[in-house]
Design an enzyme around this catalytic site. Sequence first.
Site, short mmCIF file in Angstrom:
data_model
loop_
_atom_site.label_atom_id
_atom_site.label_comp_id
_atom_site.label_asym_id
_atom_site.label_seq_id
_atom_site.Cartn_x
_atom_site.Cartn_y
_atom_site.Cartn_z
N ASP A 1 4.29 -6.54 -0.99
CA ASP A 1 3.42 -6.76 0.18
C ASP A 1 3.03 -5.48 0.90
O ASP A 1 1.90 -5.34 1.35
CB ASP A 1 4.08 -7.73 1.17
CG ASP A 1 4.06 -9.17 0.67
OD1 ASP A 1 3.35 -9.44 -0.31
OD2 ASP A 1 4.77 -10.01 1.25
N THR B 1 11.05 -8.69 -4.44
CA THR B 1 11.19 -9.75 -5.44
C THR B 1 11.77 -9.24 -6.76
O THR B 1 12.55 -9.93 -7.41
CB THR B 1 9.81 -10.40 -5.71
OG1 THR B 1 9.32 -10.93 -4.48
CG2 THR B 1 9.93 -11.53 -6.72
N ASP C 1 13.38 -6.93 2.76
CA ASP C 1 12.10 -7.50 2.40
C ASP C 1 11.03 -6.48 2.77
O ASP C 1 11.13 -5.82 3.81
CB ASP C 1 11.87 -8.81 3.17
CG ASP C 1 10.62 -9.55 2.71
OD1 ASP C 1 9.51 -9.08 3.07
OD2 ASP C 1 10.74 -10.55 2.01
N SER C 2 10.01 -6.36 1.95
CA SER C 2 9.02 -5.32 2.21
C SER C 2 8.24 -5.55 3.50
O SER C 2 7.63 -4.62 4.03
CB SER C 2 8.05 -5.18 1.03
OG SER C 2 7.20 -6.29 0.92
N SER C 3 8.26 -6.78 4.03
CA SER C 3 7.62 -7.03 5.31
C SER C 3 8.32 -6.29 6.45
O SER C 3 7.73 -6.06 7.51
CB SER C 3 7.61 -8.54 5.62
OG SER C 3 6.86 -9.24 4.65
N GLN D 1 -14.51 -1.76 6.02
CA GLN D 1 -13.85 -3.02 5.70
C GLN D 1 -14.03 -3.39 4.23
O GLN D 1 -13.26 -4.19 3.70
CB GLN D 1 -14.42 -4.15 6.56
CG GLN D 1 -14.13 -4.04 8.04
CD GLN D 1 -14.73 -5.17 8.84
OE1 GLN D 1 -15.11 -6.20 8.29
NE2 GLN D 1 -14.85 -5.00 10.15
N THR E 1 -4.60 -1.00 -3.09
CA THR E 1 -4.60 -2.10 -2.14
C THR E 1 -4.09 -3.34 -2.86
O THR E 1 -4.47 -3.60 -4.01
CB THR E 1 -6.03 -2.38 -1.61
OG1 THR E 1 -6.48 -1.24 -0.88
CG2 THR E 1 -6.06 -3.59 -0.70
#
Length: 341
Positions: A91, A14, A58-60, A278, A166
């Site tokens: 991301d 972005t 795109d970072s995906s 988690q 994170t």
Amino acid sequence: MQKPNILLIYTGGTIGMIKDADTGALRTFDFDSILTRIPEIRLLDCNIETISFESPIDSSNMNPTYWADIAQIIEVNYQAFDGFVVLHGSDTMSYSASALSFMLENLAKPVIFTGSQLPIGDLRTDAKENLITSIQMASLQKDGLPVIREVGLYFEYKLYRGNRTTKINAEHFEAFESFNYPNLAESGVHLNVNKEYLWRAELTHQLVVRKTMNTNIGILKLFPGISKSLVKTILGCKTLKGVILETYGSGNATNEKWFIELLQNAISRGLHVVNVSQCAGGSVNMGQYETSSKLKAIGVISGKDITTEAAAAKLMYLLGVKIAHSEFKKTFETCLRGEMT
């Protein structure tokens, strides 16, 4: 004194987009004209050059091949520049920052990842502040040497250790957090560096770049009611070399007989199983409760307070450099780049 030389590496994301004022469509920003678009950069006390991926992504779509490309750019330009700023989609930024921290062995210069939630041409963009301050962070020197000598991640007034981060929010400018390690620096009226938390690199060692990452790993997140067939299918995958087991709390898991037996059989076949909590904050402490003592007994690796992102990168890295099986557990449980306490 000579001004620091900083290299901007644009991978995509972005931050590298501008919005057409008439159509509202986003298009890739030409970083060769960065001084025209962001004239404030001229006020920075450093020399800036830019390099972009031939086809920004795109970072995906980020993967170890692109990580190797980033590492290669840094390796080729390492002697000519005093610091590096990597512009990256948010991301998967924590994964990439973690990966580069392991790939760049003996790093003694700053590599700062940054990005933005809004395009650089947007009226309310966070891109300008993130970019300008990241360059300032990468330019910090004392006695002619870089203050920061590790892979960092800068976002919304805070510099974090990259492999401790994170992404926690897709909506707010404060998109990242480092739950288990303090900020390296904060940007306000002044840049305040928390020097006691910086990684101390050995300046006498040569940079070694490790570009081979073994992606034959998986992440198994536990949940109440998880089925035996699912666990058996995942652990039974023949190409799998390592699994990150996302457990409850301080490393707890069901102690049902079938679950422990499946894990034990997988470990006996040579699969590396890493226990990661988690919980966003806190640490794995196998043996603290009965529901984790059996995991410890069968040889599950403790991820301590490592993030899942850093655990995945570290697992790929150690498998890629082919650590001996007998040394793998000990090596993973050892802090290599400040990724765990």
